[in-house]
Design an enzyme around this catalytic site. Structure first.
Site, mmCIF file in Angstrom:
data_model
loop_
_atom_site.group_PDB
_atom_site.id
_atom_site.type_symbol
_atom_site.label_atom_id
_atom_site.label_comp_id
_atom_site.label_asym_id
_atom_site.label_seq_id
_atom_site.Cartn_x
_atom_site.Cartn_y
_atom_site.Cartn_z
ATOM 1 N N GLU A 211 -29.521 6.105 -26.496
ATOM 2 C CA GLU A 211 -30.681 6.914 -26.101
ATOM 3 C C GLU A 211 -30.953 7.957 -27.179
ATOM 4 O O GLU A 211 -30.042 8.634 -27.652
ATOM 5 C CB GLU A 211 -30.398 7.585 -24.743
ATOM 6 C CG GLU A 211 -31.357 8.680 -24.331
ATOM 7 C CD GLU A 211 -32.815 8.247 -24.223
ATOM 8 O OE1 GLU A 211 -33.094 7.206 -23.618
ATOM 9 O OE2 GLU A 211 -33.679 8.959 -24.775
ATOM 10 N N HIS A 454 -24.575 11.491 12.588
ATOM 11 C CA HIS A 454 -23.215 11.450 12.026
ATOM 12 C C HIS A 454 -22.557 10.127 12.399
ATOM 13 O O HIS A 454 -22.683 9.695 13.541
ATOM 14 C CB HIS A 454 -22.401 12.605 12.597
ATOM 15 C CG HIS A 454 -20.967 12.571 12.183
ATOM 16 N ND1 HIS A 454 -20.564 12.927 10.916
ATOM 17 C CD2 HIS A 454 -19.845 12.201 12.871
ATOM 18 C CE1 HIS A 454 -19.241 12.781 10.836
ATOM 19 N NE2 HIS A 454 -18.788 12.337 12.004
#
Ligand code: FAD
Length: 475
Positions: A211, A454
């Protein structure tokens, strides 16, 4: 004799086909012009869908490789590349047929051919793959009250290189490889580059990622980019950031050689079986007759207003060709809806690009919406951050994942949510919550009071909201 329509759409990618369907729903006499023999554009054939199909296969393969971690003995398994490719192709074909079905269901006239603007609300269509090509038939002329141009984008190439089926690749060729390469160099670590790195690394390829900018996924929050780089290195992907490619060429052995200099100025050379060039996209605005209109371009991209109107009366532009718009399918789709709603004379709402989510489906996944911490500070906000790691989330523990986090960037004064950034398991499925919260002008407190189920990964969002007030429970 010209045929008349209320609306003509050029290009059947996610921008174009969604625009055409909505136009049909609104009762407009609509035609869609597509040069290829299939519908769905880059997203469906060479982008979103096939890459995510391969990413899912790579994930499944990874589970097999790490089965003992889950208490499962797994021997003698192997990857059947032809079957993987065929599964991916079946998904793409099924979805492309679905697009065609929906266009027909909404009475959209389908015209196969190369469309170009002829000026004055006219579209000229040449059958065959492009003007002047062998087999191109007599041009057909359509006139329309309004025209939507959605011709999308193509991969940029490094000067001097030409894609082929095996060695020099763009997102198109790499999706149809006959074999999994033993080694692969990827130039460009934006979404396309890191997704292919994640696919091929997990399939057993030695991946080198190069990159030019100082970090991976340069558009994302800096902490997210750092976490991805840490994870990639840990996984065994060779990462080189802040590099400049000096030379990339085919070798006599039939592979590729890439010479680059790092931030220290030292030169290095990597050889590999194949090279993926993922250095960005160029808009398809060059040969579509825009010069016959008053539409203005900015570095090849079409300039529009909030309703996607160009400067040519009756001409709208959407999707990857739009100046300043993120090159994302879901953004193109919404732009299509805005343009057509406006063209139909209904009340349209301009897009708020700050509320457009970005998703990168590498491993670990990344998703974000709104301002990064740096952007928020540079915009003058008094920033308050809330961050919660997946290492403290129960569902992540069940999934066997210990890396990643959710980070909320908020304004200290009223708790305005300025941005939400996630890296970790299935976070691309979680970002819509943040998008809705921002759209409804919800505050961090609103998020912290919303009961989350949850055990789920979404509890990490709740905890990050608590963390803004230094009150996360599970850490
Ligand atoms: P396109 O999808 O490019 O479609 C344009 C269409 O117009 C094509 O069908 C083309 O044949 C046709 N056309 C062009 N010129 C003419 C003409 N003159 N006449 C008639 N037809 C014409 N985005 C996401 O949101 N999520 C992802 O996961 C994602 N993954 C990606 C992965 C890769 C590897 C790549 C390359 C892109 C990815 N994208 C993703 C981006 C996404 O594919 C694009 O943003 C989206 O396809 C743009 O849609 P569009 O309608 O503007 O153009």
């Amino acid at each position: 004799m010209a045929e008349t329509h209320d609306l003509v759409v050029i290009g059947s990618g996610p921008g174009g086909y969604v625009a055409a369907i909505r136009a049909g729903q609104l009762g407009l006499r609509t035609a869609i012009v597509e040069k290829d023999d299939k519908f769905g554009g880059t997203c469906l054939h060479w982008g979103c869908i096939p890459t995510k199909a391969l990413l899912f296969d790579a994930e499944v393969y990874d589970y097999f490789k790490n089965a003992s971690e889950y208490g499962i003995k797994c021997q003698g398994f192997s990857l059947d590349w032809d079957a993987v490719q065929s599964r991916k192709n079946k998904i793409v074909t099924k979805l492309a047929k679905g697009v065609e079905f929906l266009l027909k269901k909404n009475k959209v006239e389908i015209i196969q051919g190369y469309g170009s603007l002829a000026g004055g609300r006219r579209v000229s269509v040449t059958e065959g793959e492009g003007p002047g090509r062998a087999g191109a038939g007599k041009p057909r002329e359509l006139t329309a009250k309004n025209i939507v141009i959605a011709t999308g984008s193509e991969a940029k190439m490094i000067p001097g290189l030409k894609p082929d089926a095996k060695t020099i690749l763009t997102n198109k060729e790499i999706l149809a490889l006959k074999n999994i390469p033993k080694s692969l160099v990827i130039i460009g670590a934006g979404a396309v580059g890191v997704e292919f790195a994640s696919i091929y690394h997990r399939l057993g390829t030695a991946v080198t990622l190069i990159e030019m900018l100082p970090r991976l996924v340069p558009l994302e929050d800096e902490e997210v980019a750092a976490e991805l780089e840490r994870s990639f290195r840990k996984q065994g992907i060779a990462v080189h950031t802040g590099t400049k490619v000096q030379k990339a060429a085919k070798t006599a052995k039939g592979g590729v050689s890439v010479e680059f200099t790092g931030p220290d100025g030292k030169s290095q050379t990597v050889e590999a079986e194949a090279l993926l060039v993922a250095v960005g996209r160029a808009p398809n605005t060059g040969n579509v007759g825009l010069e016959k209109t008053r539409a203005k371009l900015e570095r090849g991209f079409v300039k529009v207003d909030g309703y996607m109107r160009t400067d040519e009366p009756g001409l709208y532009a959407i999707g990857d060709i739009v100046a300043g718009s993120p090159l994302l399918a879901h953004v193109g789709e919404m732009e299509g809806i805005v343009a057509v709603t406006h063209a139909a004379g209904r009340e349209a709402e301009p897009i708020n690009y700050r509320q457009a989510p970005n998703c990168t489906y590498c491993e670990p996944e990344i998703s974000s919406v709104g301002l990064t911490e740096r952007q928020a500070r540079e915009a003058g906000h008094k920033v308050k951050i809330g961050k919660f790691p997946f290492s403290a989330n129960s569902k992540a523990a069940i999934l066997g994942v210990r890396e990643g986090f959710v980070k909320i960037v908020s304004d200290e004064q009223y708790g305005e949510i300025l941005g939400v950034h996630m890296i970790g398991p299935r976070v691309t499925e979680m970002i819509a919550e943040a998008v809705v919260a921002m759209r409804l002008e919800g505050t961090v407190e609103d998020l912290a009071h919303a009961i989350h189920p949850h055990p789920t990964l979404t509890e990490a969002v709740l905890e990050a909201a608590h963390a803004v007030a230094d009150a996360a429970i599970h850490i």
